[in-house]
Scaffold this motif. Sequence first.
Motif: not given
Length: 148
Positions: A4-12, A80-85, A106-112, A117-120
């Motif tokens: 679980f600790a690595h779930i947000f790495e895929a968003a990067a 980040d939170s569960l399901g969103t970065v 300045f750019t904001t990216y919202v990924m789900v 998989e992480w998608r924009i």
Amino acid sequence: MPRFAHIFEAAADTLNAWYQAIAEVNIDSLMGLWIDEEFVSCIWADGSHLHGLESIRAGLSVQLEMNRVSIEPLDIRVYDSLGTVVYAIAEAHRPADPAAAPAMVFTTYVMVHERGEWRIAHIHSSPMPDAAASQFAARMRHGQGSLH
């Protein structure tokens, strides 16, 4: 044991794939990074609002034909939170001409997180105010990265 600790790495990884596809002007790769929903949206630094996958594809094609760039992240904030970065990033949009000055944005990216998989889902860009752009440009001239 779950990782679980690595779930947000895929968003990067998705964000890095975005930067790479922008530099390569690869519209198919760029579109493959978006969530497959018509509610997706994108606001460019020039104020253009794009809603839906077809509109975003057409807008990306026009934007990248006119202004081929590579994007250098200068300062990254991650929420980040569960399901969103959400990435809030100060970026230098470097034109293909190395002598031209980069646009500071300045750019904001919202990924789900969708189907593993992480998608924009949304991108919002705006030009930096002159004072902030000057500070980031000075850091770039002195070779300081985003962590300094």
